[in-house]
Design a protein around this motif. Structure first.
Motif, short mmCIF file in Angstrom:
data_model
loop_
_atom_site.label_atom_id
_atom_site.label_comp_id
_atom_site.label_asym_id
_atom_site.label_seq_id
_atom_site.Cartn_x
_atom_site.Cartn_y
_atom_site.Cartn_z
N LYS A 377 33.18 10.74 44.97
CA LYS A 377 32.30 9.82 44.05
C LYS A 377 33.35 8.90 43.44
CE LYS A 377 28.18 12.76 43.70
NZ LYS A 377 27.25 11.64 44.24
N ARG A 378 34.29 9.42 42.87
CA ARG A 378 35.55 8.46 42.14
C ARG A 378 36.10 7.74 42.78
NH1 ARG A 378 37.75 12.52 40.57
NH2 ARG A 378 39.84 12.53 41.62
N ARG A 379 36.42 8.09 44.03
CA ARG A 379 37.10 7.25 45.07
C ARG A 379 36.40 6.28 45.75
NH1 ARG A 379 42.21 9.30 48.62
NH2 ARG A 379 43.19 10.27 46.99
N GLU A 380 35.08 6.73 46.08
CA GLU A 380 34.03 5.75 46.50
C GLU A 380 33.93 4.48 45.70
OE1 GLU A 380 32.07 5.51 49.49
OE2 GLU A 380 32.70 7.14 50.52
N ALA A 381 33.81 4.89 44.35
CA ALA A 381 33.48 3.81 43.44
C ALA A 381 34.58 2.95 43.19
CB ALA A 381 33.37 4.34 41.85
N ALA A 382 35.99 3.29 43.42
CA ALA A 382 37.11 2.46 43.63
C ALA A 382 37.39 1.70 44.84
CB ALA A 382 38.37 3.43 43.21
N GLY A 383 36.31 1.53 45.87
CA GLY A 383 36.42 1.22 47.16
C GLY A 383 36.68 1.92 48.30
N TRP A 384 37.01 3.08 48.14
CA TRP A 384 37.44 3.98 49.12
C TRP A 384 36.04 4.18 50.11
CZ3 TRP A 384 42.26 6.42 50.53
CH2 TRP A 384 43.18 6.08 49.57
N SER A 385 35.98 4.52 51.26
CA SER A 385 34.99 4.54 52.08
C SER A 385 35.07 5.72 53.08
CB SER A 385 34.28 3.34 52.91
OG SER A 385 33.15 3.97 53.89
N TYR A 386 34.54 6.92 53.19
CA TYR A 386 34.66 8.21 54.01
C TYR A 386 33.91 8.21 55.18
CZ TYR A 386 38.39 9.76 50.69
OH TYR A 386 39.44 9.45 49.86
N GLU A 387 32.80 7.49 55.22
CA GLU A 387 31.79 7.64 56.34
C GLU A 387 32.09 7.31 57.45
OE1 GLU A 387 28.35 5.00 56.40
OE2 GLU A 387 29.03 4.08 54.78
#
Length: 541
Positions: A377-387
């Protein structure tokens, strides 16, 4: 009227699955099949078990004439399907036996012939520039001649629904001319694609009740209802359905073969394919997309890569209990798989399921699961995308699960530097130097590239090649860069998705940073760490 079934006609004749990918589907903008492509598509369709494959219009198109000639020579051996030649009725001023295009249909050696005939008075009078009696005679003469020559004939009633609404007597007269002359099926065509399911069903039922004829359906997708219209027609009495692979076709396309088959088999329990063939749906869909040189639509029903992909945490919680709670069928039925996508929307159930899919057991490690959810959640908020970056996600999960060996570094970075040299002659060369520690040694390597990322990759490979026996197996398969919305111009945060391959498998990693080189570096190092983990696992195994 009793007729002998022509050679090549399928034995199971209660319902016709009729494919027109090679003729109507080829009218899609951007598709241009070679004859070899057409033969390959036909083999794929036959392997699925469709009943009829419309190969094209011999005599009108040289490529289609060659296709039928090569098919007749033995290049195309069909186990399930009958090959169909498509063409028009004779001209108004000649007889069928003397019409060159009608003769070309016979010369194709196809056992089944589909004739197209206008069934809308307005088209008969304005496009054909003739009258209704003459148009009906053209249909009757052509069908009678071809049946007399031992061919099975289907009649495509073009513009039928529009014509029936405008002048039902003329539309039915054209159908009657075909059937009385020996046509086995009259196909009601929504040529302009403007119909909706209830209207289709009402008309099919009404025409069937009035005539008693065997009816087929052919729908275009201009209202995005072609699959629904086709199913509605079948439920109203049509026993012959015309489709194209992946919905290819002119304008918005045709009824998608795989959507129609999925619904007929999985929802209506109709045995319209050989036993077990429905499991080939996804394979055939993707194979034909390759031949058409069109990327498969991941969101296609039944066969798309995202057709059974779940993103919301609420869905994943239910799927954890029972996969069918959020899947309308078992994906394996149509040769597809369920996937759980991990994004900022993910909850504990999503990550637990995804971990299970990737081989990381988080169910017995609640602290690791909590840490992973928080980090994602923290990384996705910073722009990371794991899907779309399963390899990077797997490394993250293994790290939080305490599997240090999973990401024990292939190397440790001391520093890297990139220089871009713009020469007087206008050429631009990038040079990268990396300083690493590998196996207790300090390694320095320099390489050039046609861009900063290429140079860094080349330098990294130069440094690691003497230490990693598998280094040359890993190749860059794809590289995608996205500037994230909401950031500021050239200062924006960049996300890099990197696809790597080693000949046996592919994997995707992600990197995010304000600097594109650093974002690429993060994705590159994840790619190597993931490969290293696989090598170690296989060695231990």
């Amino acid at each position: 009227m009793t007729r002998t079934r022509p050679e090549g006609t399928p034995l199971g004749d209660e319902f016709h699955v009729y494919d027109t990918t090679l003729r109507d589907g080829a009218q899609r903008e951007g598709i241009s099949y070679s004859v070899a492509d057409k033969l390959a598509v036909a083999r794929l369709l036959d392997s699925l078990g469709v009943g009829f494959i419309e190969g094209g219009w011999p005599g009108a198109l040289p490529k289609d004439t060659e296709f039928f000639a090569r098919a007749a020579s033995g290049e195309l051996e069909l186990k399930h399907a009958a090959l169909v030649a498509f063409g028009a009725t004779r001209k108004a001023d000649t007889q069928a036996a003397q019409d060159p295009q009608v003769r070309a249909l016979l010369d194709s050696a196809a056992p089944v012939i589909t004739l197209v005939a206008k069934s809308d008075r307005r088209h008969i009078e304005r496009a054909l520039r003739t009258d209704v009696p003459t148009a009906a005679a053209m249909v009757a003469d052509t069908v009678r001649f071809l049946v007399g020559e031992g061919r099975r004939v289907f009649l495509d009633a073009e513009h039928f629904f529009d014509g029936y609404a405008h002048d039902p007597e003329t539309a039915l007269r054209v159908l009657d001319a075909g059937v009385q002359a020996g046509a086995d099926v009259v196909v009601l065509c929504d040529t302009n694609g403007g119909q909706l399911p209830l209207g289709i069903a009402e008309t099919v039922a009404e025409v069937g009740e009035k005539t008693g004829f065997r009816l087929g359906i052919h729908c275009q997708d201009d209202t995005s209802c072609a699959v629904a219209n086709s199913i509605a027609a079948v439920q109203a009495g049509a026993s012959h359905v015309q489709c194209t692979a992946n919905g290819y076709g002119e304008r918005a396309g045709n009824a998608d073969l795989f959507g129609v088959l999925g619904n007929l088999v999985a929802k209506l329990d109709m045995p319209v394919l050989p036993e077990g063939a429905i499991g080939e749906l996804s394979r055939v869909s993707h194979g034909i997309a390759e031949l058409a040189n069109i990327a498969p639509d991941p969101h296609s029903a039944y066969v798309g890569a995202s057709a059974f992909a779940h993103k919301a945490g609420l869905h994943a919680s239910a799927i954890k209990v029972d996969p069918l709670l959020y899947n309308h069928i078992d994906p394996a039925l149509v040769g597809n798989d369920m996937r759980v996508l991990v994004t900022e929307m993910a909850g504990r159930a999503s990550l637990e399921l995804k971990g299970r899919e990737l081989g990381v057991d988080l169910a017995a490690r609640p602290e690791a699961l909590t840490a992973s959810v928080d980090e994602v959640k923290r990384r996705e908020a910073a722009g990371w995308s794991y899907e779309a970056a399963d390899a990077s996600l797997e490394l993250l999960l293994r790290r939080n699960a305490g599997e240090a060996d999973a990401e024990s570094a292939v190397f440790s970075l001391e520093s890297y530097r990139v220089i871009i040299d713009h020469a007087p002659d206008g050429s631009v060369v990038s040079e990268a130097t990396v300083k690493l520690h590998v196996g207790g040694q300090r390694v320095i390597a320099t390489a050039e590239g046609n861009g900063p990322v290429h140079a860094v990759d080349a330098a990294l490979r130069t440094a690691l090649r003497p230490h990693l026996s598998w280094m040359d197996e890993v190749a860059l398969a794809d590289y995608k860069v996205r500037i994230l919305a909401g950031a500021h111009g050239t200062d924006a945060v960049t996300r890099v998705l990197l696809d790597s391959a080693d000949g046996a498998r592919e994997w995707t990693t992600v990197g995010v940073h304000e600097n594109i080189v650093e974002a690429s570096w993060l994705a590159l190092t994840d790619a190597l760490a993931h490969k290293a983990y696989r090598v170690r696992t296989e060695t231990k195994g």
